[in-house]
Design a protein around this motif. Sequence first.
Motif, short mmCIF file in Angstrom:
data_model
loop_
_atom_site.label_atom_id
_atom_site.label_comp_id
_atom_site.label_asym_id
_atom_site.label_seq_id
_atom_site.Cartn_x
_atom_site.Cartn_y
_atom_site.Cartn_z
N ASP A 185 -42.55 84.64 95.04
CA ASP A 185 -42.93 83.81 96.13
C ASP A 185 -41.94 83.18 97.51
OD1 ASP A 185 -43.15 81.76 94.89
OD2 ASP A 185 -45.31 81.88 95.63
N ASP A 186 -40.13 83.50 96.55
CA ASP A 186 -39.70 82.39 97.08
C ASP A 186 -38.25 82.91 96.92
OD1 ASP A 186 -38.75 80.30 98.18
OD2 ASP A 186 -38.17 79.52 96.50
N ILE A 187 -37.97 83.19 95.85
CA ILE A 187 -37.46 83.94 95.34
C ILE A 187 -37.41 84.86 94.56
CG2 ILE A 187 -34.96 81.58 96.71
CD1 ILE A 187 -34.99 80.92 93.45
N ASP A 188 -36.06 85.95 94.15
CA ASP A 188 -36.01 86.49 92.62
C ASP A 188 -34.23 86.30 91.55
OD1 ASP A 188 -34.15 88.39 94.10
OD2 ASP A 188 -35.99 89.41 94.90
N GLY A 189 -35.23 86.99 91.12
CA GLY A 189 -33.57 86.85 89.70
C GLY A 189 -32.25 86.66 91.26
N SER A 190 -32.19 88.03 91.64
CA SER A 190 -31.41 88.31 92.04
C SER A 190 -30.61 86.93 93.34
CB SER A 190 -31.20 89.59 92.75
OG SER A 190 -31.86 89.23 93.92
N GLU A 191 -31.75 86.28 93.38
CA GLU A 191 -31.11 85.67 94.49
C GLU A 191 -30.47 83.86 93.44
OE1 GLU A 191 -33.75 85.59 98.22
OE2 GLU A 191 -34.72 86.15 96.51
N VAL A 192 -30.97 83.70 92.28
CA VAL A 192 -30.60 82.09 91.59
C VAL A 192 -29.33 82.12 92.27
CG1 VAL A 192 -30.83 81.72 89.74
CG2 VAL A 192 -32.48 83.19 90.03
N ARG A 193 -28.24 83.12 91.74
CA ARG A 193 -26.85 82.89 92.08
C ARG A 193 -26.58 81.91 93.01
NH1 ARG A 193 -21.90 85.92 93.90
NH2 ARG A 193 -20.36 85.31 92.60
#
Length: 237
Positions: A185-193
């Motif tokens: 509901d906030d970020i997903d794995g593609s945005e962690v970097r």
Amino acid sequence: MIDKINLEHLLFLDIETVPEFEEFDALSDEMKYLWEQKTKYQRKEEFSAEEFYDRAGIWAEFGKIICISVGYFTFKEGNRMFRTTSFTGEEKQLLQGFSTLLETHFGKPHHTLCAHNGKEFDFPYIARRMIIQGIEIPAKLHLFGKKPWEVPHLDTLELWKFGDYKHYTSLKLLTTILGIPSPKDDIDGSEVRTVFYQEKDINRIIIYCEKDTVAVAQIFLRLRNDTLLDPSEIISV
């Protein structure tokens, strides 16, 4: 039968990974060449090795772990609680902390690790990074010589497959169809970097990782037809 498993014997977990370096240019010439060779079949003609580097966190040889979140059930006086905690900081430090947890509180034969796609990603990734960092692999991750039924790992993706080995279902899809609050509901794995290297917001990543850990536990409960965790039963420590 998973409905016979004592919930207090399970350690649920999730990891977050990023490329080992923020930029492709930080790699040595040799590692640039090896990255190009490693990814040529995935990239095909669509991306250069440098353009593809934002995905380096997927491979333990080119990435690193920035967060390991764990969760476990406790039952006291009839009250069910699910406690989460996270290991962050320098990779070697967080891996040592996680290893200590496995060797002390979750090192008995009946203790089992559980993650979504853990057998293909989380468990081997952690073991590989421990070797790279010079850390002795704890017994729960040391699989050499063990028969399949002796491996102390559960995988909610594997449980959902029901023997259909060509089938893949993401954590987000599985939570959605099972009526579990989405951890995305906030970020997903593609945005962690981006959140790690550019925003430098590790607390946001911890929250995201712990939500994934809770989601794995919720899926496990649904698979055994147990009542889902209420938010009041979840504590971050």
